[in-house]
Write a protein that holds these residues in place. Sequence first.
Motif, short mmCIF file in Angstrom:
data_model
loop_
_atom_site.label_atom_id
_atom_site.label_comp_id
_atom_site.label_asym_id
_atom_site.label_seq_id
_atom_site.Cartn_x
_atom_site.Cartn_y
_atom_site.Cartn_z
N LEU A 283 0.84 -1.20 0.00
CA LEU A 283 0.00 0.00 0.00
C LEU A 283 0.87 1.25 0.00
CD1 LEU A 283 -1.92 -2.27 1.03
CD2 LEU A 283 -3.02 -0.55 2.46
N GLU A 284 0.37 2.29 -0.67
CA GLU A 284 1.07 3.57 -0.71
C GLU A 284 0.07 4.71 -0.56
OE1 GLU A 284 3.89 4.04 -3.95
OE2 GLU A 284 3.94 1.86 -4.25
N GLY A 285 0.56 5.86 -0.11
CA GLY A 285 -0.27 7.06 -0.02
C GLY A 285 -1.16 7.08 1.21
N ALA A 286 -2.17 7.93 1.15
CA ALA A 286 -3.10 8.12 2.27
C ALA A 286 -4.42 7.46 1.94
CB ALA A 286 -3.31 9.61 2.52
N TRP A 287 -4.98 6.75 2.94
CA TRP A 287 -6.23 6.02 2.75
C TRP A 287 -7.28 6.53 3.73
CZ3 TRP A 287 -6.77 2.83 -1.32
CH2 TRP A 287 -5.62 2.37 -1.95
N THR A 288 -8.41 6.98 3.16
CA THR A 288 -9.52 7.46 3.98
C THR A 288 -10.82 6.89 3.42
OG1 THR A 288 -10.06 9.44 2.67
CG2 THR A 288 -8.24 9.64 4.25
N ALA A 289 -11.92 7.20 4.09
CA ALA A 289 -13.22 6.70 3.65
C ALA A 289 -13.54 7.12 2.22
CB ALA A 289 -14.31 7.21 4.59
N ALA A 290 -12.90 8.19 1.73
CA ALA A 290 -13.22 8.72 0.41
C ALA A 290 -12.57 7.95 -0.74
CB ALA A 290 -12.82 10.19 0.33
N ASN A 291 -11.53 7.16 -0.47
CA ASN A 291 -10.81 6.53 -1.59
C ASN A 291 -10.52 5.05 -1.37
OD1 ASN A 291 -8.83 6.73 0.37
ND2 ASN A 291 -7.23 7.50 -1.00
N LEU A 292 -11.42 4.36 -0.68
CA LEU A 292 -11.17 2.98 -0.29
C LEU A 292 -11.56 1.94 -1.33
CD1 LEU A 292 -12.23 2.95 3.48
CD2 LEU A 292 -9.91 2.93 2.54
#
Length: 365
Positions: A283-292
């Motif tokens: 996994l890379e970057g930032a993960w939030t409810a908006a891009n799962l």
Amino acid sequence: MQPDFNREVYCLLGLPFDAIGLDAAVQRVQQAARERKPCFLSTPNLNFVVAAQTDAAFRNSVLHSDLSIVDGMPLVWVARLLGLPLRERVAGASVFERLRRDAGTPIKLFFFGGADGVARAACESLNAEPGALSCVGFDAPGFESVQAMSGEERIARVNAAGADFVVVALGARKGQAWIEHNRSRLRAPVISHLGAVMNFVAGNVKRAPPWLQRGGLEWVWRIKEEPALWRRYGSDGLAFAALLMRRVLPLALQSFLRRPSRQQLGAAKVSLEEGPQAAVLRLEGAWTAANLAPLRKAFTDAAGSREPLHLDLWGVSHLDSAAIALMSLLWASRTGNPGDALLFGVQPRVRRQIELSCSTYLLAE
């Protein structure tokens, strides 16, 4: 059983909670009963959260649930503080009462547990009044161990009743353990530990007025009805206060100060690499409810594989509650799989997010 990674679920104090209201929760149970689709409903409250901090098996029972609802106003208040969309208390007793009043979806119940005579009284009381719920059987195994109350004859009697919904009342820890132990053997599609419900239906205990429920003071009424509960509520209150100070408030501050940038969100990606000893989801970057969405698909594919699985988070800059909740569902689906070491290569800042979320069980040693 493979979890549904398309659930809108958030991690709160180490447990996953579905962002679902009372109406939707009732509809979900009705659909499961109607379509004979398995649904293990857990109703975590403050006691669940506190116990799950030290009892891995109890915590895992919630992680293995198909639906986990917020049965406690203190948890709703914590969710609001953390900015999580868990806006409504969805009590197990409220789900039961709504099912009872909805004449459009008849559901057959089996009561399992309770003090001597309570299951019988609840069954007779339920059948004496018109409503969508009817009782087709009951069993009161007393104070036996989980193994002792899981014999073939006993499970066969539960199955022979033809229930759509098994309501368990054995105390939260034993009840969840009994469900975990017997879930694959029970034919009823819906099962849940709803300990207080059996007493409410039997008439042994009255439920608090709605205004007390809304104000988060139902526990005061419960102590009036069942004085022995004060010890549990007092102990849970002290443990909860410690969690607030050590986990919730620092997490709220960190969430406010360290929001992911657009660049970090845009860099979010997941890739699968087949290694000689294990498959690696990188996994890379930032993960939030908006891009799962990519993570949901990757986890769905990974959960079905029996090959050892590792998650490499070295390139991850941020995880929010929704991402951690998905990881907890994946972790639970892989529990006991030899060679798994789910999260490794975790950056200190991300590790801190996981720790404050009470989810250190996800981390590889």
